[in-house]
Design a protein around this motif. Structure first.
Motif, mmCIF file in Angstrom:
data_model
loop_
_atom_site.group_PDB
_atom_site.id
_atom_site.type_symbol
_atom_site.label_atom_id
_atom_site.label_comp_id
_atom_site.label_asym_id
_atom_site.label_seq_id
_atom_site.Cartn_x
_atom_site.Cartn_y
_atom_site.Cartn_z
ATOM 1 N N HIS A 1 23.578 28.846 45.316
ATOM 2 C CA HIS A 1 24.577 27.946 45.914
ATOM 3 C C HIS A 1 25.920 28.025 45.223
ATOM 4 O O HIS A 1 26.924 27.627 45.785
ATOM 5 C CB HIS A 1 24.091 26.488 45.830
ATOM 6 N N GLU A 2 25.927 28.473 43.966
ATOM 7 C CA GLU A 2 27.198 28.595 43.241
ATOM 8 C C GLU A 2 27.434 30.052 42.911
ATOM 9 O O GLU A 2 26.581 30.695 42.308
ATOM 10 C CB GLU A 2 27.146 27.782 41.938
ATOM 11 N N VAL A 3 28.579 30.571 43.335
ATOM 12 C CA VAL A 3 28.905 31.961 43.045
ATOM 13 C C VAL A 3 30.317 32.029 42.487
ATOM 14 O O VAL A 3 31.107 31.104 42.645
ATOM 15 C CB VAL A 3 28.814 32.847 44.317
ATOM 16 N N THR A 4 30.620 33.138 41.822
ATOM 17 C CA THR A 4 31.983 33.315 41.343
ATOM 18 C C THR A 4 32.794 33.975 42.450
ATOM 19 O O THR A 4 32.238 34.681 43.301
ATOM 20 C CB THR A 4 32.017 34.207 40.084
ATOM 21 N N ALA A 5 34.099 33.738 42.434
ATOM 22 C CA ALA A 5 34.972 34.294 43.467
ATOM 23 C C ALA A 5 34.820 35.806 43.497
ATOM 24 O O ALA A 5 34.768 36.453 42.453
ATOM 25 C CB ALA A 5 36.416 33.908 43.183
ATOM 26 N N GLY A 6 34.709 36.375 44.694
ATOM 27 C CA GLY A 6 34.582 37.820 44.833
ATOM 28 C C GLY A 6 33.147 38.320 44.801
ATOM 29 O O GLY A 6 32.904 39.493 45.043
ATOM 30 N N ALA A 7 32.203 37.433 44.505
ATOM 31 C CA ALA A 7 30.803 37.863 44.471
ATOM 32 C C ALA A 7 30.305 38.120 45.884
ATOM 33 O O ALA A 7 30.775 37.512 46.835
ATOM 34 C CB ALA A 7 29.943 36.790 43.806
ATOM 35 N N GLN A 8 29.321 39.001 45.997
ATOM 36 C CA GLN A 8 28.687 39.202 47.300
ATOM 37 C C GLN A 8 27.566 38.182 47.458
ATOM 38 O O GLN A 8 26.783 37.967 46.542
ATOM 39 C CB GLN A 8 28.112 40.603 47.407
ATOM 40 N N VAL A 9 27.536 37.555 48.617
ATOM 41 C CA VAL A 9 26.448 36.618 48.888
ATOM 42 C C VAL A 9 25.721 37.079 50.141
ATOM 43 O O VAL A 9 26.314 37.686 51.029
ATOM 44 C CB VAL A 9 26.948 35.168 49.073
ATOM 45 N N ILE A 10 24.444 36.789 50.181
ATOM 46 C CA ILE A 10 23.643 37.103 51.362
ATOM 47 C C ILE A 10 23.040 35.807 51.883
ATOM 48 O O ILE A 10 22.338 35.098 51.156
ATOM 49 C CB ILE A 10 22.518 38.096 51.028
ATOM 50 N N PHE A 11 23.371 35.475 53.121
ATOM 51 C CA PHE A 11 22.762 34.316 53.780
ATOM 52 C C PHE A 11 21.526 34.798 54.513
ATOM 53 O O PHE A 11 21.553 35.828 55.180
ATOM 54 C CB PHE A 11 23.737 33.696 54.780
ATOM 55 N N ARG A 12 20.447 34.040 54.398
ATOM 56 C CA ARG A 12 19.208 34.430 55.049
ATOM 57 C C ARG A 12 18.707 33.260 55.886
ATOM 58 O O ARG A 12 18.550 32.157 55.378
ATOM 59 C CB ARG A 12 18.184 34.819 53.983
ATOM 60 N N CYS A 13 18.512 33.560 57.160
ATOM 61 C CA CYS A 13 18.048 32.546 58.095
ATOM 62 C C CYS A 13 16.635 32.950 58.506
ATOM 63 O O CYS A 13 16.443 34.010 59.092
ATOM 64 C CB CYS A 13 18.995 32.544 59.294
ATOM 65 N N THR A 14 15.659 32.135 58.156
ATOM 66 C CA THR A 14 14.255 32.493 58.371
ATOM 67 C C THR A 14 13.657 31.590 59.441
ATOM 68 O O THR A 14 13.736 30.369 59.335
ATOM 69 C CB THR A 14 13.459 32.336 57.061
ATOM 70 N N THR A 15 13.042 32.217 60.463
ATOM 71 C CA THR A 15 12.476 31.423 61.551
ATOM 72 C C THR A 15 10.961 31.525 61.542
ATOM 73 O O THR A 15 10.395 32.521 61.097
ATOM 74 C CB THR A 15 12.976 31.906 62.922
ATOM 75 N N THR A 16 10.331 30.501 62.073
ATOM 76 C CA THR A 16 8.877 30.497 62.156
ATOM 77 C C THR A 16 8.406 31.029 63.508
ATOM 78 O O THR A 16 7.232 31.231 63.714
ATOM 79 C CB THR A 16 8.339 29.068 61.989
ATOM 80 N N HIS A 17 9.332 31.222 64.431
ATOM 81 C CA HIS A 17 8.958 31.718 65.761
ATOM 82 C C HIS A 17 9.724 33.007 65.988
ATOM 83 O O HIS A 17 10.762 33.234 65.373
ATOM 84 C CB HIS A 17 9.358 30.690 66.829
ATOM 85 N N PRO A 18 9.219 33.887 66.864
ATOM 86 C CA PRO A 18 9.940 35.141 67.109
ATOM 87 C C PRO A 18 11.275 34.855 67.794
ATOM 88 O O PRO A 18 11.295 34.290 68.883
ATOM 89 C CB PRO A 18 8.989 35.925 68.026
ATOM 90 N N SER A 19 12.357 35.229 67.155
ATOM 91 C CA SER A 19 13.685 34.934 67.700
ATOM 92 C C SER A 19 14.393 36.200 68.130
ATOM 93 O O SER A 19 14.127 37.276 67.616
ATOM 94 C CB SER A 19 14.544 34.238 66.642
ATOM 95 N N THR A 20 15.302 36.038 69.067
ATOM 96 C CA THR A 20 16.122 37.154 69.510
ATOM 97 C C THR A 20 17.338 37.319 68.605
ATOM 98 O O THR A 20 17.801 38.409 68.346
ATOM 99 C CB THR A 20 16.609 36.904 70.955
ATOM 100 N N GLY A 21 17.866 36.193 68.143
ATOM 101 C CA GLY A 21 19.057 36.260 67.305
ATOM 102 C C GLY A 21 19.333 34.919 66.654
ATOM 103 O O GLY A 21 18.777 33.903 67.055
ATOM 104 N N CYS A 22 20.191 34.949 65.625
ATOM 105 C CA CYS A 22 20.569 33.720 64.933
ATOM 106 C C CYS A 22 22.060 33.747 64.650
ATOM 107 O O CYS A 22 22.636 34.811 64.414
ATOM 108 C CB CYS A 22 19.829 33.578 63.602
ATOM 109 N N PHE A 23 22.667 32.576 64.675
ATOM 110 C CA PHE A 23 24.080 32.431 64.344
ATOM 111 C C PHE A 23 24.226 31.675 63.032
ATOM 112 O O PHE A 23 23.459 30.753 62.759
ATOM 113 C CB PHE A 23 24.812 31.643 65.427
ATOM 114 N N LEU A 24 25.220 32.087 62.255
ATOM 115 C CA LEU A 24 25.575 31.373 61.027
ATOM 116 C C LEU A 24 26.857 30.598 61.291
ATOM 117 O O LEU A 24 27.848 31.165 61.759
ATOM 118 C CB LEU A 24 25.802 32.374 59.894
ATOM 119 N N TYR A 25 26.824 29.300 61.013
ATOM 120 C CA TYR A 25 27.998 28.453 61.200
ATOM 121 C C TYR A 25 28.583 28.069 59.849
ATOM 122 O O TYR A 25 27.840 27.791 58.911
ATOM 123 C CB TYR A 25 27.623 27.144 61.906
#
Length: 184
Positions: free
Chosen positions: A105-129
């Protein structure tokens, strides 16, 4: 270029009937009025308090779906207008995904972050807001996770994700719990 108004939903996402959300319009200058339009028709006028106006919509119905935008007026003159915000109202039939972020949750400026959205049902796609942004990011699929990685500059803020399946029609999940990213 003329200064523009930013318009966004708080919280973001597709809204189920009976749900609620707030349309926020923010603009850096002046002390005029915000006027909210829906599908080209004037809905509400709010005097500016601070740099933004909030238009709550509670107990949402299908009539609330449509395209919204904000105009900013001083003395009856339109000084700025926002982009169009599409509000989608539809039944939510799937449980919300889990949103996590690597390295944390805390990163330094310029760091690479990876957001991971995990679903329990088979999904076609996900949006990050990201709250305050009008555009969502479509996540890329990797196995059952949907990932979005980028190097952060102005990326601090409150994130959530929402997934959909495309069967005969599109079915949406609830929105995930929010995650606050802090950039040091």
């Amino acid at each position: 270029g003329t200064p523009t108004i930013s318009i966004f939903l708080k919280p973001p996402g597709v809204i189920p009937p009976g749900g609620s959300t707030t349309i926020c319009c923010s603009y850096q200058c002046g002390n005029g009025n915000f006027v909210l339009y829906k599908d080209g028709h004037q809905l509400h006028t709010l005097e500016q308090t601070g740099s933004r106006a909030e238009f709550p919509i509670s107990n949402v119905t299908y009539k609330d779906k449509g395209t919204y935008n904000c105009h900013y007026l001083e003395g009856g003159t339109v000084l700025a207008r926002s982009d169009d915000l599409d509000v989608i109202v539809t039944g939510i039939h799937l449980p919300g995904p889990d949103l996590s972020v690597v390295p944390g949750h805390e990163v330094t400026a310029g760091a690479q972050v990876i957001f991971r959205c995990t679903t329990t049902h088979p999904s076609t796609g996900c949006f990050l807001y990201l709250e305050g942004q009008i555009r969502a990011q479509l996540l890329s699929r990797e196995q059952d996770d949907y990932n979005f990685s980028h190097v952060q500059k102005g990326a601090k803020g409150r994130y959530s994700c929402q997934c959909f399946t495309r069967n005969a029609s599109i079915e949406w999940s609830a929105v995930s719990k929010t995650l606050d990213l802090v950039v040091r």
